[in-house]
Write a protein that holds these residues in place. Structure first.
Motif, PDB file in Angstrom:
ATOM      1  N   VAL A 260       0.860  -1.189   0.000  1.00 54.46           N
ATOM      2  CA  VAL A 260       0.000   0.000   0.000  1.00 54.46           C
ATOM      3  C   VAL A 260       0.893   1.235   0.000  1.00 54.46           C
ATOM      4  O   VAL A 260       1.768   1.377   0.861  1.00 54.46           O
ATOM      5  CB  VAL A 260      -0.913   0.025   1.256  1.00 54.46           C
ATOM      6  CG1 VAL A 260      -1.780   1.281   1.250  1.00 54.46           C
ATOM      7  CG2 VAL A 260      -1.766  -1.221   1.336  1.00 54.46           C
ATOM      8  N   LEU A 261       0.669   2.122  -0.978  1.00 55.67           N
ATOM      9  CA  LEU A 261       1.413   3.383  -1.051  1.00 55.67           C
ATOM     10  C   LEU A 261       0.535   4.452  -0.417  1.00 55.67           C
ATOM     11  O   LEU A 261      -0.480   4.864  -0.979  1.00 55.67           O
ATOM     12  CB  LEU A 261       1.731   3.710  -2.511  1.00 55.67           C
ATOM     13  CG  LEU A 261       2.911   4.630  -2.798  1.00 55.67           C
ATOM     14  CD1 LEU A 261       4.166   4.185  -2.067  1.00 55.67           C
ATOM     15  CD2 LEU A 261       3.169   4.698  -4.293  1.00 55.67           C
ATOM     16  N   ASN A 262       0.930   4.857   0.757  1.00 54.30           N
ATOM     17  CA  ASN A 262       0.115   5.789   1.534  1.00 54.30           C
ATOM     18  C   ASN A 262       0.513   7.229   1.214  1.00 54.30           C
ATOM     19  O   ASN A 262       1.700   7.556   1.199  1.00 54.30           O
ATOM     20  CB  ASN A 262       0.343   5.507   3.022  1.00 54.30           C
ATOM     21  CG  ASN A 262      -0.848   5.865   3.859  1.00 54.30           C
ATOM     22  OD1 ASN A 262      -1.933   5.352   3.640  1.00 54.30           O
ATOM     23  ND2 ASN A 262      -0.646   6.762   4.810  1.00 54.30           N
ATOM     24  N   LEU A 263      -0.464   8.102   0.955  1.00 51.16           N
ATOM     25  CA  LEU A 263      -0.188   9.503   0.639  1.00 51.16           C
ATOM     26  C   LEU A 263      -0.586  10.395   1.799  1.00 51.16           C
ATOM     27  O   LEU A 263      -1.692  10.301   2.320  1.00 51.16           O
ATOM     28  CB  LEU A 263      -0.969   9.960  -0.601  1.00 51.16           C
ATOM     29  CG  LEU A 263      -0.857   9.133  -1.882  1.00 51.16           C
ATOM     30  CD1 LEU A 263      -1.625   9.822  -3.007  1.00 51.16           C
ATOM     31  CD2 LEU A 263       0.584   8.933  -2.293  1.00 51.16           C
ATOM     32  N   SER A 264       0.343  11.264   2.212  1.00 48.45           N
ATOM     33  CA  SER A 264       0.015  12.305   3.192  1.00 48.45           C
ATOM     34  C   SER A 264       0.653  13.594   2.697  1.00 48.45           C
ATOM     35  O   SER A 264       1.387  13.585   1.707  1.00 48.45           O
ATOM     36  CB  SER A 264       0.530  11.927   4.584  1.00 48.45           C
ATOM     37  OG  SER A 264       1.924  11.703   4.548  1.00 48.45           O
ATOM     38  N   LYS A 286       4.158  19.562  -0.390  1.00 54.07           N
ATOM     39  CA  LYS A 286       4.708  18.271  -0.817  1.00 54.07           C
ATOM     40  C   LYS A 286       3.750  17.142  -0.460  1.00 54.07           C
ATOM     41  O   LYS A 286       2.977  17.227   0.489  1.00 54.07           O
ATOM     42  CB  LYS A 286       6.064  18.035  -0.150  1.00 54.07           C
ATOM     43  CG  LYS A 286       7.133  18.998  -0.665  1.00 54.07           C
ATOM     44  CD  LYS A 286       8.488  18.665  -0.114  1.00 54.07           C
ATOM     45  CE  LYS A 286       9.539  19.573  -0.760  1.00 54.07           C
ATOM     46  NZ  LYS A 286      10.885  19.294  -0.258  1.00 54.07           N
ATOM     47  N   ILE A 287       3.829  16.098  -1.265  1.00 54.01           N
ATOM     48  CA  ILE A 287       3.101  14.857  -0.969  1.00 54.01           C
ATOM     49  C   ILE A 287       4.136  13.845  -0.478  1.00 54.01           C
ATOM     50  O   ILE A 287       5.180  13.649  -1.097  1.00 54.01           O
ATOM     51  CB  ILE A 287       2.369  14.327  -2.222  1.00 54.01           C
ATOM     52  CG1 ILE A 287       1.255  15.291  -2.629  1.00 54.01           C
ATOM     53  CG2 ILE A 287       1.815  12.933  -1.975  1.00 54.01           C
ATOM     54  CD1 ILE A 287       0.099  15.393  -1.648  1.00 54.01           C
ATOM     55  N   VAL A 288       3.824  13.220   0.664  1.00 50.90           N
ATOM     56  CA  VAL A 288       4.738  12.240   1.253  1.00 50.90           C
ATOM     57  C   VAL A 288       4.235  10.840   0.908  1.00 50.90           C
ATOM     58  O   VAL A 288       3.070  10.504   1.137  1.00 50.90           O
ATOM     59  CB  VAL A 288       4.816  12.411   2.783  1.00 50.90           C
ATOM     60  CG1 VAL A 288       5.747  11.370   3.381  1.00 50.90           C
ATOM     61  CG2 VAL A 288       5.285  13.821   3.135  1.00 50.90           C
ATOM     62  N   PHE A 289       5.118  10.040   0.317  1.00 51.57           N
ATOM     63  CA  PHE A 289       4.807   8.644  -0.018  1.00 51.57           C
ATOM     64  C   PHE A 289       5.386   7.760   1.076  1.00 51.57           C
ATOM     65  O   PHE A 289       6.561   7.879   1.422  1.00 51.57           O
ATOM     66  CB  PHE A 289       5.450   8.252  -1.356  1.00 51.57           C
ATOM     67  CG  PHE A 289       4.874   8.961  -2.551  1.00 51.57           C
ATOM     68  CD1 PHE A 289       3.847   8.390  -3.294  1.00 51.57           C
ATOM     69  CD2 PHE A 289       5.369  10.196  -2.952  1.00 51.57           C
ATOM     70  CE1 PHE A 289       3.328   9.031  -4.406  1.00 51.57           C
ATOM     71  CE2 PHE A 289       4.856  10.843  -4.054  1.00 51.57           C
ATOM     72  CZ  PHE A 289       3.825  10.271  -4.784  1.00 51.57           C
ATOM     73  N   ASP A 290       4.541   6.880   1.604  1.00 49.86           N
ATOM     74  CA  ASP A 290       5.000   5.958   2.645  1.00 49.86           C
ATOM     75  C   ASP A 290       4.554   4.550   2.245  1.00 49.86           C
ATOM     76  O   ASP A 290       3.362   4.274   2.132  1.00 49.86           O
ATOM     77  CB  ASP A 290       4.373   6.369   3.983  1.00 49.86           C
ATOM     78  CG  ASP A 290       5.002   5.615   5.155  1.00 49.86           C
ATOM     79  OD1 ASP A 290       6.017   4.936   4.949  1.00 49.86           O
ATOM     80  OD2 ASP A 290       4.455   5.711   6.277  1.00 49.86           O
ATOM     81  N   LEU A 291       5.513   3.669   2.022  1.00 48.73           N
ATOM     82  CA  LEU A 291       5.197   2.304   1.612  1.00 48.73           C
ATOM     83  C   LEU A 291       4.914   1.452   2.848  1.00 48.73           C
ATOM     84  O   LEU A 291       5.739   1.378   3.769  1.00 48.73           O
ATOM     85  CB  LEU A 291       6.361   1.708   0.812  1.00 48.73           C
ATOM     86  CG  LEU A 291       6.190   0.270   0.331  1.00 48.73           C
ATOM     87  CD1 LEU A 291       4.976   0.119  -0.574  1.00 48.73           C
ATOM     88  CD2 LEU A 291       7.458  -0.208  -0.404  1.00 48.73           C
ATOM     89  N   LYS A 292       3.725   0.838   2.864  1.00 48.74           N
ATOM     90  CA  LYS A 292       3.340  -0.024   3.980  1.00 48.74           C
ATOM     91  C   LYS A 292       2.937  -1.398   3.446  1.00 48.74           C
ATOM     92  O   LYS A 292       2.586  -1.530   2.268  1.00 48.74           O
ATOM     93  CB  LYS A 292       2.180   0.601   4.761  1.00 48.74           C
ATOM     94  CG  LYS A 292       2.541   1.936   5.409  1.00 48.74           C
ATOM     95  CD  LYS A 292       1.392   2.492   6.226  1.00 48.74           C
ATOM     96  CE  LYS A 292       1.813   3.786   6.921  1.00 48.74           C
ATOM     97  NZ  LYS A 292       0.722   4.350   7.747  1.00 48.74           N
ATOM     98  N   PHE A 293       2.980  -2.393   4.332  1.00 53.74           N
ATOM     99  CA  PHE A 293       2.617  -3.756   3.932  1.00 53.74           C
ATOM    100  C   PHE A 293       1.540  -4.291   4.863  1.00 53.74           C
ATOM    101  O   PHE A 293       1.676  -4.217   6.096  1.00 53.74           O
ATOM    102  CB  PHE A 293       3.848  -4.663   3.934  1.00 53.74           C
ATOM    103  CG  PHE A 293       4.871  -4.254   2.920  1.00 53.74           C
ATOM    104  CD1 PHE A 293       4.668  -4.519   1.584  1.00 53.74           C
ATOM    105  CD2 PHE A 293       6.010  -3.549   3.304  1.00 53.74           C
ATOM    106  CE1 PHE A 293       5.593  -4.128   0.628  1.00 53.74           C
ATOM    107  CE2 PHE A 293       6.935  -3.145   2.358  1.00 53.74           C
ATOM    108  CZ  PHE A 293       6.723  -3.431   1.017  1.00 53.74           C
TER     109      PHE A 293
END
Length: 976
Positions: A260-264, A286-293
């Motif tokens: 899951v590529l989470n956007l904040s 800015k948009i922060v991409f956070d990769l989660k599993f």
């Protein structure tokens, strides 16, 4: 006891207990007896004496010896013992409860633990012993077990408490290790000695988890601290090791990870300058991409690199440990894939400016879906819901009579957005707007990158209601470049398409009134100028110095007289070039009627211009007379040495911009001298609006290129101007050039120089005429030679005859200008003069400007060093040479230009100087410039030489023979 390296020996390692430092290792060499057994003969071995026993050591032995040296008390205390106490005394002080230093104790223990772990990990295949109390290093041998043992931690929960204890297995068999005098050599990781056997452990068990049980069966955890103990300690054990539980459950979850590529979002900050002052402009959000599993109901961030995670759940009086086994290899494939797409989120969060972020999503959304990577918007996005579907733009450009019509279609998912709305947003740098469904659409960054220049150049068409947009024809290169990148559809006439490939421009006939022959590259330049004339484009002819910009321009002007009879062109240049243009025009285009509009006596009446084909004037006159000159409509306005208008804010730049004409042309060997703005000023003159206004140019090109070194922007700028600049370097057209190209450069004296010249000329004319009237006086020739020499020196620079002269010289100004031109183009130049003092003046200038040069006159000691410097050092572009010192014996094949600062009596000597550069081994074509000062004896000597050589067919070899050949009329003409 000394061990002989000549007899059999063996290296062994021993453990001993230090009073303060705990268990340490030491290395020994032991003599073998006649049966090959270890004897009592041994000695310590260190890095110092190890080479003595090299025959019995391998590479690992040397490392082990070095590490063991590092853990001896002398080495351990060296770093801390600043007062130079004896090691034992220092350690006593550090470890004595009354004076102890816990910090240093911890540092020492950390160092020793690291060394123990390293040593133990590399002892395989070596012999290890416990040292006896008497110091015997081979008292008791310890067998190093080849396999790793396993530990199982047991928890038994009952109504009152929990019992906790570990069991050890080695090769599947339970190991009895408690109450056996076992001891730990190292804790991190654990190395345990039991019954003279040394064990290491799977999963790098911490020795502190075994230490309490060496002489204890189990540990009791009371009910009242049970939960806290489970949370802090048991969860760690369950996560890292094998645990057997009774009285609570361990639930193991094994699933495939769902990426899951989470956007904040991250708000932009105000920009600051070098001094920390805030500017009005803010950085883009800015948009922060956070990769989660996702593993079932459990979620982990990609940067949390644990094989498994454990969470404790309490259900009334019962505990369940949920252990999630993660597939880190699978997770890594997702992270690596995203990194390939330009999003490195494997080890941490990654942020992009909002327009770049949504541009990235727009580009790769399909790829992510195919890979099974979901995009999820966090609740933190300022309450916004962003559109993350497909955004599309298509642009079509069609050629019209005088412009290009531009049609564009913009879509965000099912929604079509009016093009003019997007264009305005792009120009304002805004990237967000609301779609009909309430979602926020973000314009992808690639649209800013790809189309911002074109959208900036678009103009709204007058008298049209549907907000149609047009592009001027001189922006053809921009449209062509976008077409080549598949960013728009372009429909062009076949003829206009030729402009993208210069070689396809048709071959035009030279006008019959042109009196000369063009070299192939010059003819190609003429064809290009003709093509630009047909399409009413302005152009910049920027050929290297000496390649004939003048003659190509004159050929065009001769053609213009044929096709536009009665129209007048204006040629603007530095004052010093006017005479050169007059001479060249007489030679190549004698049919052109030329008017020189200069001097204080000029008649300020532009009506007179209509009687001429070409008006020659200077930048200074334009500046003064612009109010008059702008009233006349010229055919062509041509600027020579157009770098004069490189500063768009200067008076001269503004003045030439007010001139009215049908077409414009500029000539320069150095289109960019200081920076990118030089280019804007000149390009804006020839094709107004080609590079937008100054502010737009700064934002779109100058700042990205000069401040950010943006190569893409530099390429776009090059594409925009490419059709309108023709620049051939001397190296490119070498095959079209003859071996030597000789040019005469006429200089004009400054007012002070002319005054000094006239005074000396008047004095010698009176003296010589008087002497010529006295019969039999033999020193006439001497007086004439002396007078001519002084006049020649003043024609160069009056300082050659008058040290107190403080004003300037027209020739020096021209030489300096051309030196800068050659040096900026990377060429090497030889400068010859008969007068050493003249070279000295040039030398002073070069020193002031910190320009490197080589120098040679009669006083130079190491001639070869100067030659080598010029030939081999790429930074040395200039070689100053006096005629007598450098006329022979030099081989200067690195030179591409030769400047002859003064004419010489003997043309053969002049040719000899030229041949210093132009000789065997020269791969460059050599361009020669002879500097002649107008209306001086230099010009007259040259004319006399040509006439007398033609008449007599002989060389004037010396000053004396030249003097003898002069008649009374010749002398009077020289001094006229």
């Amino acid at each position: 006891m000394k061990v002989s390296s000549e007899k059999p020996f063996e290296i062994i390692y021993a453990i001993f207990s230090h009073e303060y430092l705990g268990l340490l290792f030491e290395s020994f060499v032991v003599q073998l007896d006649e049966k090959g057994r270890l004897s009592f003969a041994n000695q310590n071995i260190s890095s110092i004496n190890a080479p003595e026993f090299a025959s019995g050591l391998d590479e690992m032995d040397y490392k082990l010896i070095k590490w063991m040296d590092d853990m001896q008390q002398d080495a351990v205390v060296k770093k801390f013992n600043t007062k130079k106490l004896k090691p034992k005394e220092y350690l006593r002080k550090i470890y004595d409860p009354k004076t102890e230093n816990k910090t240093i104790q911890e540092l020492i223990e950390t160092k020793l633990e690291n060394l123990r772990a390293k040593i133990l990990d590399n002892l395989k295949g070596k012999r290890l012993f416990e040292m006896g109390n008497d110091g015997n290093p081979i008292w008791k041998e310890i067998n190093i077990m080849p396999e790793k043992a396993s530990v199982l931690f047991h928890f038994r929960r009952n109504e009152d408490n929990t019992h906790y204890f570990p069991t050890i297995k080695y090769t599947g068999e339970k190991l009895e290790w408690q109450y056996k005098n076992a001891y730990l050599i190292c804790h991190e990781p654990a190395w345990l000695v039991v019954d003279n056997r040394l064990y290491s452990f799977q999963k790098d068990v911490d020795g502190k988890k075994l230490q309490p049980f060496l002489n204890k069966k189990f540990i009791v955890i009371p009910r009242k601290v049970e939960k806290q103990y489970y949370e802090k300690f048991v969860t760690q054990l369950v996560s890292s090791f094998d645990v057997y539980a009774k009285g609570f459950d361990i639930n193991v979850v094994r699933n495939q990870p769902a990426a899951v590529l989470n956007l904040s979002d991250l708000p932009g900050m105000p920009k600051t300058d070098l001094f920390g002052n805030q500017s009005e402009e803010e950085e883009e959000d800015k948009i922060v991409f956070d990769l989660k599993f996702q593993y079932g109901e459990y979620e982990f961030r990609s940067e949390e690199k644990k094989d498994n995670n454990v969470k404790l759940e309490q259900i009334e009086d019962y505990y369940v440990f949920h252990k999630v086994i993660r597939d880190l290899e699978k997770e890594k494939t997702y992270g690596d894939y995203l990194k390939e797409l330009g999003l490195p989120v494997n080890a941490s969060k990654f942020s992009l400016a909002k327009s770049k972020a949504f541009g990235w999503i727009n580009n790769f959304k399909e790829n992510l879906e195919q890979k099974g990577i979901q995009i999820r918007q966090a609740d933190t996005l300022k309450g916004k819901r962003y559109f993350i579907g497909h955004a599309h733009i298509s642009v079509e450009v069609k050629e019209n009579i005088d412009w290009f019509d531009v049609h564009a279609l913009v879509k965000f998912g099912p929604y079509e957005i009016p093009f003019h709305k997007i264009r305005k947003m792009l120009l304002q740098g805004k990237s967000e707007f609301e779609l009909p469904n309430g979602e926020i659409a973000v314009i992808p960054n690639s649209w800013f990158v790809n189309y911002s220049e074109m959208f900036a150049f678009l103009e709204e068409q007058e008298n049209v209601t549907d907000q149609a947009l047009v592009l001027k024809k001189h922006h053809i290169a921009l449209a062509q470049e976008l077409q080549e990148s598949n960013l728009l559809q372009l429909t062009l006439s076949r003829k206009l398409q030729k402009l993208r490939d210069f070689s396809q421009i048709e071959d035009y006939d030279l006008p019959p009134t042109f009196n000369g022959k063009l070299r192939p590259y010059q003819k190609a330049g003429y064809n290009w100028l003709r093509f630009l004339a047909e399409y009413k484009f302005g152009g910049c002819l920027a050929d290297d110095m000496g390649l004939g910009k003048t003659v190509q321009t004159l050929a065009l002007l001769a053609h213009q007289k044929e096709v536009s009879p009665g129209m007048t062109s204006l040629l603007v240049m530095p004052t010093s070039l006017i005479y050169n243009w007059e001479l060249e025009a007489k030679k190549f285009t004698p049919g052109l009627k030329i008017m020189t509009y200069t001097g204080t006596q000029r008649i300020k009446d532009t009506k007179r211009f209509a009687n001429y084909d070409l008006v020659l004037t200077s930048y200074g006159i334009i500046r003064m007379d612009i109010d008059i000159l702008k009233e006349f409509y010229f055919n062509y306005v041509i600027l020579d040495e157009s770098q004069a208008i490189k500063n768009p804010g200067s008076i001269i730049s503004k003045a030439v911009g007010e001139l009215n004409c049908r077409q414009k042309l500029i000539l320069t060997g150095t289109p960019v001298e200081n920076g990118t703005m030089d280019l804007w000023s000149q390009m804006n003159f020839i094709n107004k609006g080609l590079l937008g206004n100054q502010n737009m140019f700064k934002k779109q090109f100058l700042l990205p290129i000069e401040k950010q070194n943006d190569m893409d922007k530099a390429a776009k700028l090059h594409a925009l101007i490419k059709p309108f600049i023709l620049r051939r370097l001397k190296t490119q057209v070498a095959t079209d050039l003859p071996e030597k190209v000789i040019n005469v450069k006429y200089s004009t004296m400054t007012a002070d120089q002319e005054k000094a010249y006239e005074e000396i000329k008047g004095y010698y004319r009176e003296k010589i005429v008087k002497e010529m009237s006295i019969p039999g006086l033999r020193n006439q020739q001497f007086t004439l030679l002396r007078g001519l020499t002084q006049l020649r020196q003043i024609a160069n620079h009056p300082r050659l005859t008058d040290k107190d002269y403080s004003s300037d010289s027209g020739k020096l100004e021209d030489v300096i200008h051309m030196l800068h031109a050659t040096a900026s183009e990377g060429h090497k130049v030889l400068i010859f003069s008969q007068f050493v003092r003249h070279l000295g003046i040039v030398r002073e200038y070069l020193d002031e400007e910190k320009m490197k040069y080589a120098y040679l006159d009669g006083t130079t000691k190491d001639r070869q060093a100067q030659v080598r410097s010029f030939q081999e050092d790429p930074e040395v572009k200039i070689f100053l040479i006096s005629l007598k010192a450098g006329g022979v014996g030099l081989n200067l094949t690195a030179a591409e230009y030769v400047f002859l600062l003064d004419p010489w009596w003997n043309p053969a000597v002049e040719a000899q100087a030229i041949d210093r550069a132009h000789r065997i081994g020269q791969e460059n074509k050599v361009i020669i410039y002879k500097f002649i000062t107008r209306n001086t004896v230099e010009e007259k000597i040259m004319a006399l030489q040509e006439r007398k050589m033609a008449l007599a067919g002989e060389l004037i070899s010396t000053e004396e023979s030249f003097m003898k050949s002069l008649s009374k009329e010749d002398i009077e003409a020289l001094l006229d």
